[in-house]
Design a protein around this motif. Sequence first.
Motif, PDB file in Angstrom:
ATOM      1  N   THR A   1      15.320  -6.905  -0.734  1.00 24.01           N
ATOM      2  CA  THR A   1      15.086  -7.503  -2.049  1.00 24.01           C
ATOM      3  C   THR A   1      13.635  -7.372  -2.520  1.00 24.01           C
ATOM      4  OG1 THR A   1      16.821  -9.129  -1.549  1.00 24.01           O
ATOM      5  CG2 THR A   1      15.399  -9.591  -3.426  1.00 24.01           C
ATOM      6  N   LYS A   2      12.704  -7.916  -1.742  1.00 22.03           N
ATOM      7  CA  LYS A   2      11.312  -7.981  -2.185  1.00 22.03           C
ATOM      8  C   LYS A   2      10.727  -6.609  -2.488  1.00 22.03           C
ATOM      9  CE  LYS A   2       6.730  -9.626  -0.728  1.00 22.03           C
ATOM     10  NZ  LYS A   2       5.971 -10.334   0.337  1.00 22.03           N
ATOM     11  N   CYS A   3      10.937  -5.636  -1.605  1.00 25.18           N
ATOM     12  CA  CYS A   3      10.314  -4.328  -1.822  1.00 25.18           C
ATOM     13  C   CYS A   3      10.871  -3.663  -3.071  1.00 25.18           C
ATOM     14  CB  CYS A   3      10.467  -3.447  -0.595  1.00 25.18           C
ATOM     15  SG  CYS A   3      12.140  -2.898  -0.237  1.00 25.18           S
ATOM     16  N   HIS A   4      12.165  -3.871  -3.368  1.00 25.31           N
ATOM     17  CA  HIS A   4      12.754  -3.262  -4.559  1.00 25.31           C
ATOM     18  C   HIS A   4      12.239  -3.933  -5.825  1.00 25.31           C
ATOM     19  CE1 HIS A   4      15.106  -0.929  -1.940  1.00 25.31           C
ATOM     20  NE2 HIS A   4      15.951  -1.878  -1.582  1.00 25.31           N
ATOM     21  N   PHE A   5      12.036  -5.241  -5.752  1.00 25.98           N
ATOM     22  CA  PHE A   5      11.474  -5.960  -6.903  1.00 25.98           C
ATOM     23  C   PHE A   5      10.109  -5.386  -7.265  1.00 25.98           C
ATOM     24  CE2 PHE A   5       8.867  -9.160  -8.875  1.00 25.98           C
ATOM     25  CZ  PHE A   5       9.704  -9.839  -9.750  1.00 25.98           C
ATOM     26  N   PHE A   6       9.248  -5.249  -6.269  1.00 24.87           N
ATOM     27  CA  PHE A   6       7.876  -4.833  -6.567  1.00 24.87           C
ATOM     28  C   PHE A   6       7.747  -3.326  -6.810  1.00 24.87           C
ATOM     29  CE2 PHE A   6       7.047  -9.054  -4.821  1.00 24.87           C
ATOM     30  CZ  PHE A   6       6.199  -9.542  -5.817  1.00 24.87           C
TER      31      PHE A   6
ATOM     32  N   CYS B   1      18.641  -9.411 -14.967  1.00 24.45           N
ATOM     33  CA  CYS B   1      17.441  -9.951 -15.596  1.00 24.45           C
ATOM     34  C   CYS B   1      16.521  -8.833 -16.069  1.00 24.45           C
ATOM     35  CB  CYS B   1      16.689 -10.861 -14.614  1.00 24.45           C
ATOM     36  SG  CYS B   1      17.507 -12.424 -14.250  1.00 24.45           S
ATOM     37  N   LEU B   2      16.305  -7.840 -15.203  1.00 19.66           N
ATOM     38  CA  LEU B   2      15.401  -6.752 -15.569  1.00 19.66           C
ATOM     39  C   LEU B   2      15.989  -5.894 -16.684  1.00 19.66           C
ATOM     40  CD1 LEU B   2      12.654  -5.544 -14.878  1.00 19.66           C
ATOM     41  CD2 LEU B   2      13.800  -4.042 -13.228  1.00 19.66           C
TER      42      LEU B   2
ATOM     43  N   GLU C   1       0.826  -1.199   0.000  1.00 20.77           N
ATOM     44  CA  GLU C   1       0.000   0.000   0.000  1.00 20.77           C
ATOM     45  C   GLU C   1       0.867   1.258   0.000  1.00 20.77           C
ATOM     46  OE1 GLU C   1      -3.586   2.118   2.626  1.00 20.77           O
ATOM     47  OE2 GLU C   1      -2.629   0.267   3.318  1.00 20.77           O
ATOM     48  N   PHE C   2       1.914   1.239   0.829  1.00 27.53           N
ATOM     49  CA  PHE C   2       2.796   2.416   0.862  1.00 27.53           C
ATOM     50  C   PHE C   2       3.528   2.593  -0.464  1.00 27.53           C
ATOM     51  CE2 PHE C   2       7.013   4.309   1.555  1.00 27.53           C
ATOM     52  CZ  PHE C   2       6.599   5.575   1.939  1.00 27.53           C
ATOM     53  N   ARG C   3       4.021   1.504  -1.042  1.00 32.03           N
ATOM     54  CA  ARG C   3       4.712   1.612  -2.331  1.00 32.03           C
ATOM     55  C   ARG C   3       3.792   2.205  -3.391  1.00 32.03           C
ATOM     56  NH1 ARG C   3       6.439  -3.657  -0.954  1.00 32.03           N
ATOM     57  NH2 ARG C   3       5.009  -4.540  -2.517  1.00 32.03           N
ATOM     58  N   GLY C   4       2.544   1.775  -3.384  1.00 40.04           N
ATOM     59  CA  GLY C   4       1.585   2.312  -4.342  1.00 40.04           C
ATOM     60  C   GLY C   4       1.360   3.799  -4.150  1.00 40.04           C
TER      61      GLY C   4
ATOM     62  N   ALA D   1       6.917   0.639 -11.111  1.00 40.52           N
ATOM     63  CA  ALA D   1       7.443   1.849 -11.752  1.00 40.52           C
ATOM     64  C   ALA D   1       7.661   1.672 -13.250  1.00 40.52           C
ATOM     65  CB  ALA D   1       8.760   2.257 -11.086  1.00 40.52           C
ATOM     66  N   ILE D   2       7.626   0.442 -13.732  1.00 38.63           N
ATOM     67  CA  ILE D   2       7.954   0.169 -15.137  1.00 38.63           C
ATOM     68  C   ILE D   2       7.133   1.003 -16.120  1.00 38.63           C
ATOM     69  CG2 ILE D   2       7.770  -1.602 -16.942  1.00 38.63           C
ATOM     70  CD1 ILE D   2       8.917  -3.607 -14.917  1.00 38.63           C
ATOM     71  N   PRO D   3       5.806   1.117 -15.977  1.00 37.31           N
ATOM     72  CA  PRO D   3       5.057   1.915 -16.962  1.00 37.31           C
ATOM     73  C   PRO D   3       5.538   3.360 -17.071  1.00 37.31           C
ATOM     74  CG  PRO D   3       3.567   0.610 -15.608  1.00 37.31           C
ATOM     75  CD  PRO D   3       4.921   0.504 -14.975  1.00 37.31           C
ATOM     76  N   TYR D   4       5.887   3.967 -15.944  1.00 38.91           N
ATOM     77  CA  TYR D   4       6.345   5.360 -15.952  1.00 38.91           C
ATOM     78  C   TYR D   4       7.735   5.476 -16.560  1.00 38.91           C
ATOM     79  CZ  TYR D   4       2.566   5.338 -12.561  1.00 38.91           C
ATOM     80  OH  TYR D   4       1.353   5.145 -11.937  1.00 38.91           O
TER      81      TYR D   4
END
Length: 268
Positions: free
Chosen positions: A118-123, A170-171, A71-74, A128-131
């Motif tokens: 790790t997990k929080c940076h992945f998500f 990978c990304l 929720e915070f990341r969003g 952020a990919i669309p932006y």
Amino acid sequence: MPNFAQKVVLITGASAGIGEGIALHFASLGANLSLTGRNKEELSRVAGKCRENGLNDKQILIQDGDLTSGEFRGNLLKSTIEKFKRLDVLVNNAGMIIYAKTSETTEATYDTMMDTNTKCHFFLSKDAIPYLKESKGNIVNISSICGPKPMAEVAVYCMSKAAIDMFTQCLSLELAPFGVRVNAVNPGTIVSKIARREHSAYQDEEKYEKFLETQKSKHPLGRVGFPVDIAQAVAFLASEEASFITGQILFVDGGRHCVSSAVATNVK
């Protein structure tokens, strides 16, 4: 020097240490900054120093919260886009270390470090990919010499950083067709609060200074690093000057990656 005027840079873990150094450097380069961390008071302090480096209130957004919360990341991304209308650079810097031998590591300790490192940076990167596709921007992950170099008593930390290194590469392949670059900076020992925060011995200033003195001999250049050393590398990788660089794991460690692994615990 790179020019980031009109660019928007989101930096996690920006309230101290390496994250603070990155924020101040990007401020000096004219970037609009979205800064996040757990400590609102410290974020406000960093924002004040960014103003001293040339930014005004309209160029800075601070949001305190727990990055492991979806929720915070969003909300973090939503608020950034609402204020600045774009995102050009994501710097995944937030991290932590808990010193523990494998035999002493609990599931809670494991989950806390893997979620934070790790997990929080992945998500956050995923969301952020669309932006970043729209701006043809880029991601810079802050990893560690501990990613490729095994260290005693910090197995989970090393694992979390090794995962970040692989995620970076990978990304980078996944996003290259869209003109979005992904790189990592792997620091050696850096003068910051991370060791002092989680290692009881280093909370004593005299003992921490002795730790830093010992670390000098472990880096071929004969010194430890400072947040500005990492910040300059991040700004380069995020700039147009690095437009043909992606999937890079850049050691900023005084040459330490060239020497054999140490048995003792040695972290950024």
